[in-house]
Enzyme design. Structure first.
Site, PDB file in Angstrom:
ATOM      1  N   LYS A   1       0.835  -1.217   0.000  1.00 52.74           N
ATOM      2  CA  LYS A   1       0.000   0.000   0.000  1.00 52.74           C
ATOM      3  C   LYS A   1       0.858   1.251   0.000  1.00 52.74           C
ATOM      4  CE  LYS A   1      -1.577   1.909   3.956  1.00 52.74           C
ATOM      5  NZ  LYS A   1      -1.715   3.306   4.327  1.00 52.74           N
ATOM      6  N   ASN A   2       1.828   1.314   0.907  1.00 51.94           N
ATOM      7  CA  ASN A   2       2.545   2.573   1.083  1.00 51.94           C
ATOM      8  C   ASN A   2       3.528   2.866  -0.056  1.00 51.94           C
ATOM      9  OD1 ASN A   2       1.047   3.201   3.294  1.00 51.94           O
ATOM     10  ND2 ASN A   2       2.547   2.474   4.797  1.00 51.94           N
TER      11      ASN A   2
ATOM     12  N   ARG B   1      -4.067  10.170   3.737  1.00 53.75           N
ATOM     13  CA  ARG B   1      -2.804  10.816   4.031  1.00 53.75           C
ATOM     14  C   ARG B   1      -1.924  11.005   2.790  1.00 53.75           C
ATOM     15  NH1 ARG B   1      -1.727  14.052   7.813  1.00 53.75           N
ATOM     16  NH2 ARG B   1       0.487  14.337   8.035  1.00 53.75           N
TER      17      ARG B   1
ATOM     18  N   CYS C   1      -5.297   7.980   8.862  1.00 53.46           N
ATOM     19  CA  CYS C   1      -5.511   7.414  10.194  1.00 53.46           C
ATOM     20  C   CYS C   1      -5.248   8.463  11.263  1.00 53.46           C
ATOM     21  CB  CYS C   1      -4.581   6.223  10.412  1.00 53.46           C
ATOM     22  SG  CYS C   1      -5.038   4.767   9.476  1.00 53.46           S
TER      23      CYS C   1
ATOM     24  N   ARG D   1       0.057  14.832  13.036  1.00 50.33           N
ATOM     25  CA  ARG D   1       0.778  14.345  11.855  1.00 50.33           C
ATOM     26  C   ARG D   1       1.282  15.554  11.056  1.00 50.33           C
ATOM     27  NH1 ARG D   1      -1.887   9.001   9.249  1.00 50.33           N
ATOM     28  NH2 ARG D   1       0.237   8.857   8.443  1.00 50.33           N
ATOM     29  N   PRO D   2       2.320  16.226  11.593  1.00 53.82           N
ATOM     30  CA  PRO D   2       2.810  17.443  10.935  1.00 53.82           C
ATOM     31  C   PRO D   2       3.433  17.156   9.571  1.00 53.82           C
ATOM     32  CG  PRO D   2       4.282  16.802  12.725  1.00 53.82           C
ATOM     33  CD  PRO D   2       3.120  15.858  12.767  1.00 53.82           C
ATOM     34  N   ILE D   3       3.477  18.188   8.716  1.00 52.32           N
ATOM     35  CA  ILE D   3       4.148  18.017   7.414  1.00 52.32           C
ATOM     36  C   ILE D   3       5.226  19.097   7.238  1.00 52.32           C
ATOM     37  CG2 ILE D   3       2.277  16.798   6.229  1.00 52.32           C
ATOM     38  CD1 ILE D   3       1.598  19.543   4.915  1.00 52.32           C
ATOM     39  N   ASP D   4       5.754  19.580   8.371  1.00 53.03           N
ATOM     40  CA  ASP D   4       6.766  20.643   8.305  1.00 53.03           C
ATOM     41  C   ASP D   4       8.010  20.219   7.507  1.00 53.03           C
ATOM     42  OD1 ASP D   4       6.855  18.967  10.778  1.00 53.03           O
ATOM     43  OD2 ASP D   4       8.816  19.904  10.996  1.00 53.03           O
ATOM     44  N   GLN D   5       8.379  18.938   7.583  1.00 53.06           N
ATOM     45  CA  GLN D   5       9.589  18.499   6.874  1.00 53.06           C
ATOM     46  C   GLN D   5       9.361  18.443   5.358  1.00 53.06           C
ATOM     47  OE1 GLN D   5      12.623  18.172   8.537  1.00 53.06           O
ATOM     48  NE2 GLN D   5      11.276  19.093  10.058  1.00 53.06           N
TER      49      GLN D   5
ATOM     50  N   ASP E   1       3.658   0.128  12.212  1.00 52.53           N
ATOM     51  CA  ASP E   1       2.466  -0.403  11.544  1.00 52.53           C
ATOM     52  C   ASP E   1       2.202  -1.869  11.888  1.00 52.53           C
ATOM     53  OD1 ASP E   1       2.237   2.092  10.461  1.00 52.53           O
ATOM     54  OD2 ASP E   1       2.943   1.552   8.468  1.00 52.53           O
TER      55      ASP E   1
ATOM     56  N   ILE F   1       6.779   6.365  17.422  1.00 53.25           N
ATOM     57  CA  ILE F   1       6.510   7.138  16.195  1.00 53.25           C
ATOM     58  C   ILE F   1       5.238   7.978  16.325  1.00 53.25           C
ATOM     59  CG2 ILE F   1       6.213   7.019  13.674  1.00 53.25           C
ATOM     60  CD1 ILE F   1       8.888   5.793  14.534  1.00 53.25           C
TER      61      ILE F   1
ATOM     62  N   ARG G   1      -8.994   0.294   3.551  1.00 55.09           N
ATOM     63  CA  ARG G   1      -8.033   1.244   2.980  1.00 55.09           C
ATOM     64  C   ARG G   1      -6.717   0.556   2.651  1.00 55.09           C
ATOM     65  NH1 ARG G   1      -6.625   5.221   6.883  1.00 55.09           N
ATOM     66  NH2 ARG G   1      -4.925   5.207   5.424  1.00 55.09           N
TER      67      ARG G   1
HETATM   68  C1  EPZ Z   1       4.021   6.679   6.724  1.00 57.26           C
HETATM   69  O1  EPZ Z   1       3.335   7.796   7.267  1.00 57.26           O
HETATM   70  C2  EPZ Z   1       2.992   5.606   6.526  1.00 57.26           C
HETATM   71  N1  EPZ Z   1       1.963   6.107   5.633  1.00 57.26           N
HETATM   72  C3  EPZ Z   1       2.398   5.196   7.865  1.00 57.26           C
HETATM   73  O2  EPZ Z   1       1.576   4.080   7.602  1.00 57.26           O
HETATM   74  C4  EPZ Z   1       3.502   4.774   8.835  1.00 57.26           C
HETATM   75  O3  EPZ Z   1       2.963   4.557  10.119  1.00 57.26           O
HETATM   76  C5  EPZ Z   1       4.571   5.855   8.926  1.00 57.26           C
HETATM   77  O4  EPZ Z   1       5.046   6.214   7.596  1.00 57.26           O
HETATM   78  C6  EPZ Z   1       5.780   5.435   9.746  1.00 57.26           C
HETATM   79  O5  EPZ Z   1       6.348   4.281   9.197  1.00 57.26           O
HETATM   80  C7  EPZ Z   1       2.193   6.141   4.315  1.00 57.26           C
HETATM   81  O6  EPZ Z   1       3.238   5.735   3.827  1.00 57.26           O
HETATM   82  C8  EPZ Z   1       1.093   6.651   3.471  1.00 57.26           C
HETATM   83  P1  EPZ Z   1       6.328   9.774   8.801  1.00 57.26           P
HETATM   84  P2  EPZ Z   1       4.010   9.224   7.263  1.00 57.26           P
HETATM   85  O7  EPZ Z   1       6.379  11.044   8.049  1.00 57.26           O
HETATM   86  O8  EPZ Z   1       4.867   9.336   6.068  1.00 57.26           O
HETATM   87  C9  EPZ Z   1       6.953  12.960  12.346  1.00 57.26           C
HETATM   88  C10 EPZ Z   1      -0.256   2.646   7.913  1.00 57.26           C
HETATM   89  O9  EPZ Z   1      -0.891   2.075   8.838  1.00 57.26           O
HETATM   90  N2  EPZ Z   1       6.920  13.967  11.262  1.00 57.26           N
HETATM   91  O10 EPZ Z   1       7.386   8.766   8.579  1.00 57.26           O
HETATM   92  O11 EPZ Z   1       2.940  10.228   7.440  1.00 57.26           O
HETATM   93  C11 EPZ Z   1       5.593  12.312  12.555  1.00 57.26           C
HETATM   94  O12 EPZ Z   1       4.785  13.079  13.424  1.00 57.26           O
HETATM   95  C12 EPZ Z   1       0.281   4.012   8.112  1.00 57.26           C
HETATM   96  O13 EPZ Z   1      -0.084   2.133   6.809  1.00 57.26           O
HETATM   97  C13 EPZ Z   1       7.219  15.286  11.547  1.00 57.26           C
HETATM   98  O14 EPZ Z   1       7.470  15.650  12.701  1.00 57.26           O
HETATM   99  O15 EPZ Z   1       4.899   9.113   8.563  1.00 57.26           O
HETATM  100  C14 EPZ Z   1       5.975  10.963  13.112  1.00 57.26           C
HETATM  101  O16 EPZ Z   1       6.202  11.076  14.481  1.00 57.26           O
HETATM  102  C15 EPZ Z   1      -0.295   4.865   9.103  1.00 57.26           C
HETATM  103  N3  EPZ Z   1       7.200  16.195  10.532  1.00 57.26           N
HETATM  104  C16 EPZ Z   1       7.310  10.642  12.429  1.00 57.26           C
HETATM  105  O17 EPZ Z   1       7.794  11.904  11.937  1.00 57.26           O
HETATM  106  C17 EPZ Z   1       6.937  15.848   9.240  1.00 57.26           C
HETATM  107  O18 EPZ Z   1       6.962  16.710   8.363  1.00 57.26           O
HETATM  108  C18 EPZ Z   1       7.231   9.674  11.274  1.00 57.26           C
HETATM  109  O19 EPZ Z   1       6.234  10.108  10.348  1.00 57.26           O
HETATM  110  C19 EPZ Z   1       6.654  14.512   8.950  1.00 57.26           C
HETATM  111  C20 EPZ Z   1       6.649  13.592   9.981  1.00 57.26           C
END
Ligand code: EPZ
Length: 419
Positions: free
Chosen positions: A22-23, A93, A117, A122-126, A306, A328, A398
């Protein structure tokens, strides 16, 4: 409203074939926007997040032909919009990958704030930091994100947190940028490698995916005209591995990459399971209650968040008291309240949960709070005595293709019924 009705207690036995990841799929579909041509994607999981990605692409002007339930051909030559459907992008997402892709393709995009979910903040600052470093302007207001760039120029970007989404999104935006982009402290998940492999197959020049430094040499255009097969879903494979352990069963998991599951394999062996590793398939057997363990979720190659809920069910019936530290996501223990309704004894506080193992779970109506919580509750229903009803199936649909059919083939008594 649909629900799954499960009658336990079953020892799962047999073979299951894992679908595409999926991802990876939800990132590769938007990546086709960078091609400005035609490509075919195979081993695509037939799940609602994929269907939603396809709808967004079609709304932007892509032409999609479903060759089989798991293969599509996409023609992205006639992308004619720079505003994505707000309604659709809000629903999940991974719609944020439209930003990186469309910045590369058209230099402009507006999307609704990505949903998905509810796992806490779930910030997107990065993501934004990366786009801005490449020369884009990003505006977030009234629940929408608008990104524009007259030109994207490669640069060095250090990620403050290890983020799957930000790593992929910046990679997407860099593929057609001028010069070289270096992403430092990049995430290393198998789906990141898969997205890079897809883009390279189509003509990109990405090196180092799977390590924490990814280098993207910008190219003028991608060529398309190829077929790409999506990597097997390591989380689906891990879900069935844990279902084998929790149900004291014996499952051969086919079409997976055992290397992607090493952290889980090690834990399964530690709690008493037997794992036979055949490289592209794994057999997991268990003939007793698991023993207790301590788990901490981490970015790949650490134990995946996950798979945390599925491991939580398994430890809820272990001998002794186990501990899980979720590092996480803030709110990924919502499933523990549902398991407690089934007789589990779990205390969750903040990022830590203690699982005082019980000898059995008992059937109950339970509600999936998110995708992996849903998978965990299905496993709970299979190992519980009596009847379990699992609600909120939209979360499960999903990310899991034909989940009840796959479990039924392993002997589970599970039916989807309309209430
Ligand atoms: C991906 O989410 C997956 N989703 C998630 O899968 C998975 O749990 C997660 O990676 C971690 O492995 C998809 O690929 C669509 P991250 P993502 O950015 O990319 C922080 C599932 O069940 N962060 O790696 O959104 C964040 O808060 C799901 O399939 C920032 O601070 O996760 C978290 O603590 C749910 N700023 C950590 O980083 C940012 O800009 C990791 O998040 C981005 C993230």
């Amino acid at each position: 409203m649909e629900k799954l009705v499960i009658t336990g207690k079953t020892h799962l036995k047999g073979e299951v074939t894992i679908s595409g990841a999926k991802n990876a799929a939800v990132a590769i579909l938007p990546a086709t926007l960078l091609i400005d041509g035609i490509c075919t994607i195979d081993n695509l999981p037939n799940i609602s997040d994929v269907k939603m990605s396809c709808k967004i692409l079609e709304d932007l002007g892509a032409k999609i032909t479903w060759n089989t339930p798991n293969e599509i051909t996409i023609d992205t030559r006639h992308i004619n919009k720079t505003v994505a459907s707000e309604e659709l992008t809000r629903k999940f997402r991974a719609s944020y990958y439209m930003i990186g892709s469309m910045l590369g393709r058209k230099g402009a995009i507006t999307v609704g704030m990505p949903g998905g979910c509810k796992l806490g903040a779930r910030p997107i600052d990065q993501h934004i930091k990366g786009f801005e470093a490449l020369g884009a302007t990003v505006e977030v207001s009234q629940g929408k994100i608008t990104a524009t760039a007259s030109e994207l120029t490669g640069t060095s970007i250090y990620m403050d947190v290890v983020s799957v989404g930000a790593t992929i999104n910046v990679m997407l935006a860099s593929v057609l940028a001028k010069g070289t982009t270096v992403i430092d402290n990049a995430a290393k998940e198998p789906h990141i490698v898969d997205v890079a492999n897809f883009l390279n197959t189509m003509g990109a020049d990405i090196r180092g995916a799977g390590t924490d430094v990814i280098k993207i040499n910008g190219v003028e255009k991608l060529t398309g005209n190829s077929t790409y097969s999506i990597v097997p879903d390591q989380i689906e494979a891990g879900t069935f591995m844990l279902a084998a352990v929790a149900s004291q069963g014996d499952i051969l998991i086919k079409n997976c990459i055992s290397k992607h599951l090493e952290s889980l394999t090690a834990k399964i062996i530690e709690i008493g399971g037997q794992v036979e590793d055949y490289g592209d398939s794994i057999r997991v057997k268990m003939d007793k209650r698991p023993s207790k363990a301590t788990i901490k979720t981490l970015p790949y190659p650490g134990f995946p968040t996950d798979l945390q809920p599925q491991m939580g069910v398994t430890l809820s019936i272990a001998e002794g008291t186990s501990r899980i530290i979720e590092s996480i996501w803030e709110s990924r223990f919502q499933y523990t309240e549902e398991l407690n309704k089934m007789g589990a004894q779990i205390t969750a506080q903040g990022k830590t949960a203690f699982f005082e193992g019980v000898s059995s779970l008992y059937g109950s109506p339970v509600y999936a709070s998110d995708l992996r919580a849903g998978a965990a509750l299905i496993i709970a229903g299979i190992i519980a005595e009596g009847k379990t009803e699992v609600y909120n199936l939209e979360h499960i649909d999903r990310g899991y293709e034909n989940i009840e059919e796959k479990f039924r083939k392993l002997g589970a008594k599970i039916e989807r019924v309309e209430e």
